[in-house]
Design an enzyme around this catalytic site. Structure first.
Site, short mmCIF file in Angstrom:
data_model
loop_
_atom_site.label_atom_id
_atom_site.label_comp_id
_atom_site.label_asym_id
_atom_site.label_seq_id
_atom_site.Cartn_x
_atom_site.Cartn_y
_atom_site.Cartn_z
N THR A 1 68.11 -8.53 14.31
CA THR A 1 66.67 -8.24 14.20
C THR A 1 65.93 -9.46 14.72
OG1 THR A 1 66.41 -9.23 12.03
CG2 THR A 1 67.04 -6.91 12.09
N GLU B 1 67.93 -2.17 10.86
CA GLU B 1 68.80 -2.04 9.68
C GLU B 1 69.15 -0.59 9.39
OE1 GLU B 1 66.17 -3.95 9.97
OE2 GLU B 1 66.37 -5.83 8.85
N LYS C 1 44.46 -7.97 2.58
CA LYS C 1 44.02 -7.84 1.19
C LYS C 1 42.59 -8.31 1.09
CE LYS C 1 48.71 -8.18 0.43
NZ LYS C 1 49.62 -8.85 1.35
#
Ligand code: ADP
Length: 542
Positions: free
Chosen positions: A186, A331, A439
């Site tokens: 990855t 994955e 956020k």
């Protein structure tokens, strides 16, 4: 009482044996590094894969030894897919877009014994070979007469000379289907890269599932062009699914620009293509500029990062091509969900159908998923509640190669690092990667939603939304925008474009015009690099 069925191990070699016997005449067309077009059949792939197998045996490689590739999508790469894994060695597809320092780190970590490379990547091999002590053999994937005399790489042989000397007869060995077959690292946006180590069993089950009609619908009537590289999670499993079903395969080689891909789709009558959004962005730009249309392409699977609605609309409305949005991870081999419609959606108004198509899709059988809150409690499938997405199934990792720090699993589930909703029909929609979600004042803003609106503006070629520190709200979104050549839009015009399309507090606070957005090795926007690029940026009211 046991069933009385033949106990055959699921092995990758069986794919190419089957392809040779049952659809041996099926075509494989490749644009070569040399620039010309190469054509042959599954029968010839099978013969040459056996020569690869004999060549590996001649090198006295052990079971599970790693054979690395640095190669484009092409026929020799396909032969290595079958020849390497079929003998019980592990095919390690390296991403040539990484920095040589990363490549040598990965080669050393994987302890590759052989490195096969396309001539385009000779400069990389020159840069790394002195730092890769485990690699004992270098193979240039070219004709014997194209081998440079002065490469500086000890013992370099051409692929054609290497396999040409070998017998075309070979008995594929049988072994435990759980043996490793291939591996892929990855990109490691945080920390060192980590490798998923696929097995024969996981690859075969993934190929069965990937070929299903509600997944990629591979068949002997399709002509498939994987734009997604063979070094990006095994080109999403297409080479295996194609050999299983007898689909014609078309490989673009090094010519990955919009014009070349479009021309190949037309000249080979491609019906189905797969790739990440940034590649299609280039192709659509080429087509709109040149005023050309597809004559055979019917479907495209788009995944790897969120596909902007504007792209789905362009394919569908302008060119009559169905876009199947898909989601997965290295994955996960990589297939997780594909967005195909159900019966109940078929009579819907186009605008409502679009709302379904935008989602990342339904789980392919073999992949189970759930969303959980911060304490691990499962959340409802109502299409609104979002939480951390976890998956499990036989082609999802249980651990990383040489995994340190224990299994990544939580109660048998793999945490994807994505935040998502799942609706009552089982359609999953990615809100964001958990590290990209913004956020703001205790609420979450999806960077994907903010980007999708900007991408619908006619002057915007690419858009990336990131959160910026804010003294009152914690973070506020800004959008970095690359304009289409010759198009104009101002900051205020783009902000005004958001009015009525999203809640006020989700509208970005600012627009930053940039020359380009950094892309990673697999064509995805790299937000960490973008954050570095904009590290001196200050919000207007911060
Ligand atoms: P990396 O990009 O880290 O090399 P992968 O190629 O495995 O690794 O990327 C997997 C991630 O890509 C997913 O966890 C998800 O965040 C993102 N992704 C993949 N497909 C989609 C999609 N269709 N929509 C949104 N995000 C996606």
């Amino acid at each position: 009482m046991l069933g009385l069925m033949q106990n055959q191990q699921l092995l990758i070699s069986s794919l190419i044996e089957f392809a040779e016997r049952h659809h041996g005449e099926g075509e494989i067309v490749s644009r070569r590094v040399e620039g010309d077009i190469h054509r042959y059949t599954y029968k010839e792939v099978a013969v040459r894969s056996r020569q690869v197998a004999n060549a590996l045996d001649a090198l006295k490689l052990k079971f599970s030894d790693r054979v690395a590739t640095l190669a484009w999508n092409g026929y020799r790469h396909l032969e290595l897919y079958f020849g390497v894994s079929g003998t019980g060695r592990v095919l390690h597809t390296l991403n040539p877009r990484l920095h040589p320092d990363q490549i040598s780190w990965i080669v050393n970590h994987a302890e590759d014994s052989v490195l096969c490379f396309d001539m385009s990547f000779l400069p990389i091999v020159k840069a790394v070979h002195g730092r890769c002590p485990t690699v004992k053999h270098y193979v240039a994937m070219c004709d014997a007469d194209k081998l440079p005399a002065d490469s500086g790489i000890p013992g370099l042989v051409s692929y054609e000379a290497w396999i040409g000397a070998q017998d075309s007869q070979y008995q594929w060995p049988s072994f435990d289907e759980n043996s490793a077959s291939s591996m892929c690292y990855t990109s490691g946006t945080t920390g060192n890269p980590k490798a998923a180590l696929y097995s024969h069993r996981s690859t075969m089950l993934h190929a069965f599932a990937g070929a299903l009609p509600d997944a990629m619908a591979m068949s002997a009537r399709e002509c498939i062009l994987p734009v997604v590289p063979m070094f990006h999670v095994n080109a999403w499993g297409i080479p295996y699914g194609a050999a299983m079903t007898g689909a014609k395969l078309v490989f673009p080689g090094p010519a990955m620009d919009g014009k070349s891909i479009f021309e190949l789709i037309e000249s080979e009558k491609v019906s189905f293509a797969a790739g990440v959004p940034t590649v299609w962005q280039m192709m659509l730009a080429h087509m709109q500029g040149a005023g050309v249309r597809f004559s055979t392409l019917k479907r495209t699977v788009i995944g790897g990062s969120a596909c902007p609605p504007a792209m789905i609309t362009a394919f569908n409305d302008l060119y009559g091509v169905e876009v199947l949005h898909a989601w997965g991870m290295t994955e996960m081999s990589p297939l997780g969900t594909v967005c195909t419609l159900k019966n109940k959606h078929l009579d819907m108004a186009p605008k409502d159908k679009m709302q379904v198509r935008l989602k990342q899709g339904r789980g392919v059988f073999g992949v189970d998923m759930k969303i959980v809150d911060g304490s691990g409690e499962e959340l409802p499938w109502d299409g609104k509640t979002y939480g951390d997405l976890l998956v499990k199934g036989p082609w999802i990792i249980s651990d990383y190669f040489k995994g340190e720090g224990g299994s990544p699993l939580v109660d048998g589930w793999f945490p994807t690092g994505d935040v998502a909703t799942i609706d009552a029909d089982g359609y999953m929609q990615i809100t964001d990667r958990s590290k990209d979600v913004i956020k703001s004042g205790g609420e979450w803003i999806s960077s994907i939603d903010v980007e999708n609106i900007a991408m619908a503006h006619p002057a915007v070629a690419m858009a990336a939304c990131i959160g910026m520190k804010h003294p009152k709200w914690d973070e506020r979104p800004i959008i970095a925008v690359v304009k289409k050549p010759g198009s104009e839009v101002t900051r205020n015009e783009l902000i005004a474009f958001y009015e009525g399309k999203t809640a006020k507090w989700q509208i970005p606070d600012d627009v930053v015009f940039v020359e380009g957005i950094p892309l990673g090795g697999t064509g995805k926007m790299q937000k960490t690099k973008l954050r570095e690029m904009l590290k001196d940026y200050k919000l207007p009211d911060a």
